[in-house]
Motif scaffolding. Structure first.
Motif, PDB file in Angstrom:
ATOM      1  N   GLY A   5      -9.563  17.796   4.306  1.00  0.00           N
ATOM      2  CA  GLY A   5      -8.424  18.374   3.605  1.00  0.00           C
ATOM      3  C   GLY A   5      -7.529  17.306   3.010  1.00  0.00           C
ATOM      4  N   THR A   6      -7.231  16.259   3.801  1.00  0.00           N
ATOM      5  CA  THR A   6      -6.305  15.231   3.333  1.00  0.00           C
ATOM      6  C   THR A   6      -6.891  14.454   2.172  1.00  0.00           C
ATOM      7  OG1 THR A   6      -5.910  14.978   5.678  1.00  0.00           O
ATOM      8  CG2 THR A   6      -4.622  13.605   4.229  1.00  0.00           C
ATOM      9  N   CYS A   7      -8.209  14.164   2.246  1.00  0.00           N
ATOM     10  CA  CYS A   7      -8.733  13.331   1.166  1.00  0.00           C
ATOM     11  C   CYS A   7      -8.857  14.124  -0.126  1.00  0.00           C
ATOM     12  CB  CYS A   7     -10.026  12.609   1.555  1.00  0.00           C
ATOM     13  SG  CYS A   7     -11.361  13.652   2.026  1.00  0.00           S
ATOM     14  N   GLY A   8      -9.005  15.430  -0.003  1.00  0.00           N
ATOM     15  CA  GLY A   8      -8.959  16.240  -1.205  1.00  0.00           C
ATOM     16  C   GLY A   8      -7.597  16.102  -1.857  1.00  0.00           C
ATOM     17  N   PHE A   9      -6.588  16.117  -1.028  1.00  0.00           N
ATOM     18  CA  PHE A   9      -5.207  16.033  -1.472  1.00  0.00           C
ATOM     19  C   PHE A   9      -4.913  14.681  -2.110  1.00  0.00           C
ATOM     20  CE2 PHE A   9      -0.730  15.161  -0.215  1.00  0.00           C
ATOM     21  CZ  PHE A   9      -0.140  16.113  -1.023  1.00  0.00           C
ATOM     22  N   LEU A  10      -5.500  13.634  -1.544  1.00  0.00           N
ATOM     23  CA  LEU A  10      -5.234  12.284  -2.039  1.00  0.00           C
ATOM     24  C   LEU A  10      -6.155  11.906  -3.194  1.00  0.00           C
ATOM     25  CD1 LEU A  10      -4.701  10.359   1.300  1.00  0.00           C
ATOM     26  CD2 LEU A  10      -2.980  10.811  -0.428  1.00  0.00           C
ATOM     27  N   GLY A  11      -7.112  12.774  -3.521  1.00  0.00           N
ATOM     28  CA  GLY A  11      -8.039  12.465  -4.605  1.00  0.00           C
ATOM     29  C   GLY A  11      -9.041  11.408  -4.217  1.00  0.00           C
ATOM     30  N   LEU A  12      -9.791  11.679  -3.151  1.00  0.00           N
ATOM     31  CA  LEU A  12     -10.825  10.751  -2.728  1.00  0.00           C
ATOM     32  C   LEU A  12     -12.139  11.533  -2.695  1.00  0.00           C
ATOM     33  CD1 LEU A  12      -8.793   9.273   0.247  1.00  0.00           C
ATOM     34  CD2 LEU A  12      -9.156   8.170  -1.949  1.00  0.00           C
ATOM     35  N   MET A  60       0.839  -1.192   0.000  1.00  0.00           N
ATOM     36  CA  MET A  60       0.000   0.000   0.000  1.00  0.00           C
ATOM     37  C   MET A  60       0.876   1.246   0.000  1.00  0.00           C
ATOM     38  SD  MET A  60      -2.930   1.116   2.727  1.00  0.00           S
ATOM     39  CE  MET A  60      -3.679  -0.495   2.765  1.00  0.00           C
ATOM     40  N   ASP A  61       0.384   2.231  -0.659  1.00  0.00           N
ATOM     41  CA  ASP A  61       1.035   3.522  -0.693  1.00  0.00           C
ATOM     42  C   ASP A  61       1.249   4.027   0.739  1.00  0.00           C
ATOM     43  OD1 ASP A  61       1.865   5.997  -1.222  1.00  0.00           O
ATOM     44  OD2 ASP A  61       0.051   6.666  -2.284  1.00  0.00           O
ATOM     45  N   ASP A  62       2.464   4.452   1.028  1.00  0.00           N
ATOM     46  CA  ASP A  62       2.760   4.913   2.393  1.00  0.00           C
ATOM     47  C   ASP A  62       1.849   6.055   2.812  1.00  0.00           C
ATOM     48  OD1 ASP A  62       6.352   4.428   2.801  1.00  0.00           O
ATOM     49  OD2 ASP A  62       4.612   3.096   2.917  1.00  0.00           O
ATOM     50  N   LEU A  63       1.644   6.957   1.869  1.00  0.00           N
ATOM     51  CA  LEU A  63       0.845   8.140   2.138  1.00  0.00           C
ATOM     52  C   LEU A  63      -0.572   7.741   2.534  1.00  0.00           C
ATOM     53  CD1 LEU A  63       1.846  10.971   1.960  1.00  0.00           C
ATOM     54  CD2 LEU A  63       0.816  11.171  -0.309  1.00  0.00           C
ATOM     55  N   LEU A  64      -1.109   6.800   1.747  1.00  0.00           N
ATOM     56  CA  LEU A  64      -2.467   6.332   1.988  1.00  0.00           C
ATOM     57  C   LEU A  64      -2.529   5.597   3.332  1.00  0.00           C
ATOM     58  CD1 LEU A  64      -5.302   6.137   0.863  1.00  0.00           C
ATOM     59  CD2 LEU A  64      -4.674   3.985  -0.232  1.00  0.00           C
ATOM     60  N   ALA A  65      -1.486   4.781   3.598  1.00  0.00           N
ATOM     61  CA  ALA A  65      -1.463   4.025   4.855  1.00  0.00           C
ATOM     62  C   ALA A  65      -1.488   4.982   6.036  1.00  0.00           C
ATOM     63  CB  ALA A  65      -0.215   3.148   4.910  1.00  0.00           C
ATOM     64  N   ASP A  66      -0.672   6.020   5.962  1.00  0.00           N
ATOM     65  CA  ASP A  66      -0.651   7.004   7.047  1.00  0.00           C
ATOM     66  C   ASP A  66      -2.009   7.668   7.208  1.00  0.00           C
ATOM     67  OD1 ASP A  66       2.763   8.253   6.766  1.00  0.00           O
ATOM     68  OD2 ASP A  66       1.899   6.497   7.723  1.00  0.00           O
ATOM     69  N   PHE A  67      -2.595   8.001   6.077  1.00  0.00           N
ATOM     70  CA  PHE A  67      -3.904   8.653   6.112  1.00  0.00           C
ATOM     71  C   PHE A  67      -4.933   7.767   6.804  1.00  0.00           C
ATOM     72  CE2 PHE A  67      -7.555  10.953   5.006  1.00  0.00           C
ATOM     73  CZ  PHE A  67      -8.471  10.104   4.419  1.00  0.00           C
ATOM     74  N   LEU A  68      -4.895   6.473   6.473  1.00  0.00           N
ATOM     75  CA  LEU A  68      -5.872   5.550   7.046  1.00  0.00           C
ATOM     76  C   LEU A  68      -5.703   5.452   8.562  1.00  0.00           C
ATOM     77  CD1 LEU A  68      -5.953   2.720   4.369  1.00  0.00           C
ATOM     78  CD2 LEU A  68      -7.665   4.477   4.822  1.00  0.00           C
ATOM     79  N   THR A  69      -4.439   5.332   8.998  1.00  0.00           N
ATOM     80  CA  THR A  69      -4.194   5.247  10.440  1.00  0.00           C
ATOM     81  C   THR A  69      -4.694   6.498  11.135  1.00  0.00           C
ATOM     82  OG1 THR A  69      -2.095   4.384   9.668  1.00  0.00           O
ATOM     83  CG2 THR A  69      -2.412   4.468  12.035  1.00  0.00           C
ATOM     84  N   GLN A  92      -7.964  -0.307  -1.594  1.00  0.00           N
ATOM     85  CA  GLN A  92      -7.133   0.847  -1.901  1.00  0.00           C
ATOM     86  C   GLN A  92      -7.784   1.791  -2.901  1.00  0.00           C
ATOM     87  OE1 GLN A  92      -2.951  -0.156  -2.327  1.00  0.00           O
ATOM     88  NE2 GLN A  92      -3.408  -2.054  -1.234  1.00  0.00           N
ATOM     89  N   ALA A  93      -9.106   1.723  -2.952  1.00  0.00           N
ATOM     90  CA  ALA A  93      -9.869   2.679  -3.753  1.00  0.00           C
ATOM     91  C   ALA A  93     -11.194   2.888  -3.052  1.00  0.00           C
ATOM     92  CB  ALA A  93     -10.096   2.141  -5.166  1.00  0.00           C
ATOM     93  N   GLU A  94     -11.797   4.022  -3.282  1.00  0.00           N
ATOM     94  CA  GLU A  94     -13.070   4.290  -2.627  1.00  0.00           C
ATOM     95  C   GLU A  94     -14.134   3.309  -3.095  1.00  0.00           C
ATOM     96  OE1 GLU A  94     -13.547   8.894  -1.500  1.00  0.00           O
ATOM     97  OE2 GLU A  94     -13.829   8.405  -3.601  1.00  0.00           O
ATOM     98  N   PRO A  95     -14.923   2.743  -2.180  1.00  0.00           N
ATOM     99  CA  PRO A  95     -16.010   1.865  -2.614  1.00  0.00           C
ATOM    100  C   PRO A  95     -17.118   2.697  -3.262  1.00  0.00           C
ATOM    101  CG  PRO A  95     -16.051   2.162  -0.234  1.00  0.00           C
ATOM    102  CD  PRO A  95     -14.847   2.890  -0.729  1.00  0.00           C
ATOM    103  N   GLU A  96     -17.889   2.027  -4.128  1.00  0.00           N
ATOM    104  CA  GLU A  96     -19.009   2.702  -4.780  1.00  0.00           C
ATOM    105  C   GLU A  96     -20.097   2.975  -3.755  1.00  0.00           C
ATOM    106  OE1 GLU A  96     -19.216   3.538  -8.124  1.00  0.00           O
ATOM    107  OE2 GLU A  96     -17.082   3.012  -8.109  1.00  0.00           O
TER     108      GLU A  96
END
Lengths: 829, 160
Positions: free
Chosen positions: A48-55, A1-10, A105-109
């Motif tokens: 803010g973070t999810c805007g940055f990550l494109g979610l 998993m992308d480190d950035l995404l992993a950090d975001f999830l935690t 690792q992607a947004e669910p529908e």
């Protein structure tokens, strides 16, 4: 998993948990700006973070929630429960999306239109402001609110738990290696390695301690989800529930923490769902509408105690009874013979749930049995106390950490074993010709230790090791161990050093051996098994009373302390029991040594006359008579019985019977109905005329007068004769309130002895009242309690107690009274 | 240590050839094989700490470079009389735990064709059948292929 995404999830996971707690707090105090600011910031950060990550999906929901929160914060809308519910729903959707992210690792529908619409409507609806006018979210939290709970983050870094676990393992291995080096160095004197080795040793210890600290976490972490859970539960079942948390900063090993999280959640849910009543029921019962669930955590010794209490209806006995019969766990007749306490224990049986309806919340039959199993798995215990109409309290006791312990190395039958130091009280050398020798009651070896009889366990026998010809006859060492309130001795052949050991779990194929808690490698490189004193106690019946046969009664009644009991036979076939702690010695008295004078029987015993009292109906024909010797002060009394049967540990729960002098009542002990001796009665039989003799030499008015405040009739009956026997005048009171009434009636005493846990007015409150003024304000006061931890002592001192003694310790009680009155202490030789 | 290096070398060499690779050992004269993938080490006689109350197949535990290894006596596991001679052992790993299998002798590492394994004869002793995956016919005799997981499925002795 992308480190950035992993950090975001935690981070998001943590933020969501924090939000839940904070929102519930906000609901109770809608004007709490600091809390509001905190929630706003958390949601804002997520957005803010999810805007940055494109979610985009996550961002939309977070944005809508943030808008509403912004309204609260700006004071445009008040945080009503409806609006908070909306925000919580948004958080749930966020959580859902985050969980999906974690998996795929992607947004669910999914379509959140309705929720977003509702959030927007809430923003608009109340103040009629157009949606477009929603103020743009500020990009920085306001400085004044940030100061309240920022700061910590700057001093912490996030480390993966695996790293800490590895560190812990390495530190443990280092300790072992250090121990090996020290052992080698001991053989070489004047080695130039000695000094650096010493230094290495210190550093290792410090390192080990430091690593241990990284694993400690406040128990509040395990509670973080509970406020939300309780709030939702309250809404679902239509109850009003307040959750009180005490001692949330109490720390314990995270490994342990993880393991108790689920049981705790389950129990809180149970309390809310089953324990507490509806507001109407509570009103009808004269209680406040809002039910209360109290979580309390504290350290006690090497353990952490967690209490989950509710002030609800208590366990519903009729339902439990019905369920027990329906499930065929016991017959009606068997139930009739059981006490409420025993019947309550059925809730710990597998598949037992009394909820009339299976709700979505609890009552699915996976319940307290799983909780108990999980807690016992980590060496903990769970106890239950329930009072009808007043509520139930579960008390969990678990070890602080499972890693490194100091252990005593012993040998039995040619094999070495480690015994954790924490349960070792003292070492006694016993052998023929010494003051301390091993004796036997039936097949049970016992040791007389300072006027106590201590049950003994032979390690060699227990572990089925080779038996030399002279069994236990020669020199032996006895490791006196303490398990809960129970002392017992473990007979070993030799005792070596103590060593710090790292407890390693045994291989799965050995897990069924409950006598061992693990194994380890010693300084000399050899493997050694670690004995589990709890397991030994269980296997031998100490502290359980269910050694050999399974009793028909339910297995355990944990809410009452266990007492070590001496079982004997006298008169009829029903076994009789008396607390072993009351008995000074057991003697076999030859019939021809007995002398009869004026209707009483005496013998010369230790250069004095000891009066012998016969239990009714005993056989007095044999050449020798078994005698239980009671010693109080400098007086001794012998009670003649037919035969000594056994020493067992069991919970003493007496069904009182009024019409049988000399017996307190009946109790189920080791699975059999047993008469419990009223020691006080028999002591009075001997003492009543002894007083006349001793008092003739003394001014009767000079006898100090003691007030004993104690709610248990049993302990009053034990204490009163003990104290009168030692030359005091004793007045008893049932509880603090009753005692204060005596004061107000003008009674004067010389010293107060008070129990702590009592109904109506407990010991602490009672003493505070005493100290506030009146005739007793300056009296010495002794707290009598089974809890003698430093924290309890401190509370006692604060309340005004001058001394604190353990309830079951006769000598300590006498010493404390003597000390309080500054009298020379008279003790039996 | 040399032994384990040799093991992995042999394993690699022979696995390439599309064969099953076994460490061979002898128990009471019977040649047996253990899949090399399970094997972590081969040991000469070791000091073993007895474990009271353990199942009789458990000979005890030993220290292998700081790890605690449970020793299983294969003679006892297969219901054979105890050995009089000094014992060697094969250290195997199962579910993250190390076990040392006490045998009479450890032989060489051999590769056998994958399809060469035959079913257990129906008359095989039940204890053996329980732990034997199949039989390979070798020039010098039969080789029983042992299943490590089943070997270690030791039931607690009755009464404990």
């Amino acid at each position: 998993m992308d480190d950035l995404l992993a950090d975001f999830l935690t981070e998001t996971g943590e933020a969501l948990a924090e939000c839940d707690t904070a929102l519930v707090r906000l609901e109770q105090a809608p004007d709490d700006n600091a809390t509001l600011g905190q929630i706003f910031r958390l949601v804002h950060t997520i957005k803010g973070t999810c805007g940055f990550l494109g979610l985009p999906r996550l961002e939309k929901v977070a944005h809508a929630a943030e808008n509403l929160l912004g309204r609260f914060r700006d004071g445009l809308l008040s945080a009503t429960p409806e609006r908070i519910t909306l925000v919580l729903r948004a958080l749930d959707v966020i959580r859902l999306i985050v969980a999906g992210l974690e998996k795929a690792q992607a947004e669910p529908e999914g379509d959140d239109g309705a929720l977003i619409e509702a959030l927007d409507a809430a923003c608009r609806g109340q103040d009629a402001a157009p949606a477009m006018a929603v103020p743009a979210a500020p990009h920085e939290p306001p400085a004044d609110q940030g100061a309240a709970d920022g700061g910590v983050a700057a001093n912490t870094i996030r480390v993966h738990v695996d790293v800490l676990e590895d560190l812990m393992t390495l530190a443990s291995e280092l300790v072992l290696t250090r121990n090996q080096l020290l052992q080698l160095a001991r053989r070489e004197e004047n080695s130039s390695f000695a000094v650096p080795l010493q230094r290495l040793s210190h550093i290792t210890s410090a390192l080990q301690e430091g690593v241990m600290k990284t694993r400690m976490q406040p128990i509040g972490n395990a509670w973080a989800k509970l406020p939300r859970l309780v709030r939702d539960l309250a809404r679902d079942v239509g109850k009003k529930i307040e959750l009180v948390q005490q001692g949330a900063d109490t720390e314990l090993d995270r490994q342990v923490l993880e393991l108790i999280k689920d049981p705790l959640t389950h129990m809180v849910r149970n309390s809310g769902d089953h324990g507490l009543e509806t507001p109407e029921q509570r009103r009808a019962a004269g209680k406040p509408e809002t039910g209360r669930i109290t979580l309390n955590a504290l350290h006690e010794g090497g353990y952490i105690i967690i209490e989950i209490a509710d002030d609800g209806r208590g366990l519903q006995m009729d339902r439990i009874r019905a369920k027990v019969i329906a499930n065929g766990l016991a017959t009606e007749a068997e139930l009739a013979a059981m006490t409420d306490q025993q019947i309550q224990q059925f809730i710990f049986r597998p598949g037992f749930s009394t909820a009339a309806n299976v709700t979505s919340v609890s009552g699915r039959g996976v319940g307290m049995d799983v909780v108990r199993t999980n807690i016992e798995k980590i060496g903990g215990t769970i106890e239950l106390r329930s009072v009808a109409g007043r509520g139930s309290t579960f008390t969990i006791k678990i070890p602080l950490t499972l890693a490194i312990v100091a252990a005593l190395i012993v040998e039995a039958g040619g094999e070495r074993f480690a015994i954790p130091q924490i349960s070792v009280v003292e070492l006694v050398r016993a052998g023929a010709g010494r003051d301390t020798a091993i004796e036997r009651i039936g097949e049970t070896p016992v040791l007389r230790l300072r006027d106590r009889l201590l049950p003994l366990v032979s390690l060699r026998k227990l572990l089925a090791l080779d038996q030399p010809t002279a069994v236990d006859a020669g020199e032996n060492y006895i490791v006196v161990a303490q398990v809960g309130p129970h002392g017992f001795g473990i007979i070993v052949d030799r005792v070596f050093d103590t060593e710090e050991i790292v407890v390693k779990p045994v291989a799965p194929i050995l897990r069924h051996l409950t006598l061992f808690s693990g194994n380890t490698i010693l300084g000399d490189g050899s493997v050694i098994m670690i004995l589990d004193p709890n397991g030994i106690a269980r296997a031998t019946g100490i502290g359980t009373g269910r050694a050999a046969v399974a009793p028909p009664a339910p297995a355990v009644v944990p809410s009452i302390e266990r007492t070590t009991l001496l079982l004997f036979r006298a008169g009829d076939a029903t076994p009789k029991a008396v607390p072993l702690g009351l008995i000074a010695r057991l003697e076999n008295v030859a019939r021809d040594r007995m002398e009869h004078a004026g209707g009483t029987t005496v013998i010369q015993y230790r250069c004095r006359l000891m009066k012998l009292i016969a239990m009714p109906g005993i056989d007095q024909a044999a050449a020798t008579q078994s005698v239980l010797v009671f010693a109080d002060g400098n007086r001794t009394m012998g009670l003649m019985v037919d035969a000594i049967l056994d020493v067992v540990d069991d919970r003493l729960q007496i069904e009182r019977s009024a019409d049988r002098p000399g017996l307190l009542g009946t109790a189920i002990i080791a699975g059999r109905a047993t008469d419990v001796l009223d020691a006080g009665y028999w002591l009075r039989q001997a003492y009543s005329d002894w007083f006349e003799r001793t008092d003739a030499r003394r001014d009767p008015h000079a006898r100090p007068r003691l007030l004993v405040v104690e709610d248990s009739q049993f302990f009053r009956d034990l204490l009163a004769p003990l104290l009168t026997g030692s030359g005091y005048e004793v007045i008893t009171a049932r509880n603090g309130a009753a005692a204060l009434r005596l004061r107000d009636q003008g009674l004067m005493v010389d010293c107060i002895i008070s129990d702590i846990e009592m109904p109506e007015l407990d010991g602490f409150a009672f003493l505070r009242a005493v100290r506030q003024g009146g005739a007793w304000a300056a009296l010495p006061a002794i707290a009598l309690s089974s809890r003698t931890q430093p924290a309890d002592l401190a509370t006692g001192r604060e309340a005004g107690f001058t001394d604190h003694v353990a309830k079951n310790d006769r000598d300590a009680v006498l010493a404390a009274v003597a000390g309080a009155l500054r009298l020379p202490q008279e003790l039996a030789a | 240590m040399k032994m384990s290096a040799a093991l992995s070398f042999a394993a690699r060499a022979k696995a390439d050839a599309g064969a099953d690779v076994f460490v061979t050992l002898t128990i009471a004269g019977q040649r047996c094989g253990i899949p090399v993938g399970n094997v972590r080490d081969v040991l000469r006689e070791q000091a073993i700490t007895r474990i009271p109350l353990a199942p009789s197949e458990v000979a005890g535990s030993l220290n292998l470079r700081g790890r605690i290894v449970t020793a299983i006596d294969l003679r006892s596991r297969l219901g054979l009389a105890p050995a009089a001679t000094r014992r060697m052992s094969v250290v195997v790993e199962l579910a993250g735990e190390l076990y040392s299998l006490l045998v009479d002798e450890v032989g060489e590492v051999i590769g056998l064709p994958k399809g060469g394994i035959e079913e257990n004869p129906s008359t095989l002793d039940p204890l053996w059948r329980q732990v034997t995956r199949g039989i390979h016919r070798l020039d010098g005799g039969l080789l029983a292929v042992l299943d490590v997981a089943r070997l270690l499925d030791v039931r607690p002795a009755p009464g404990h």
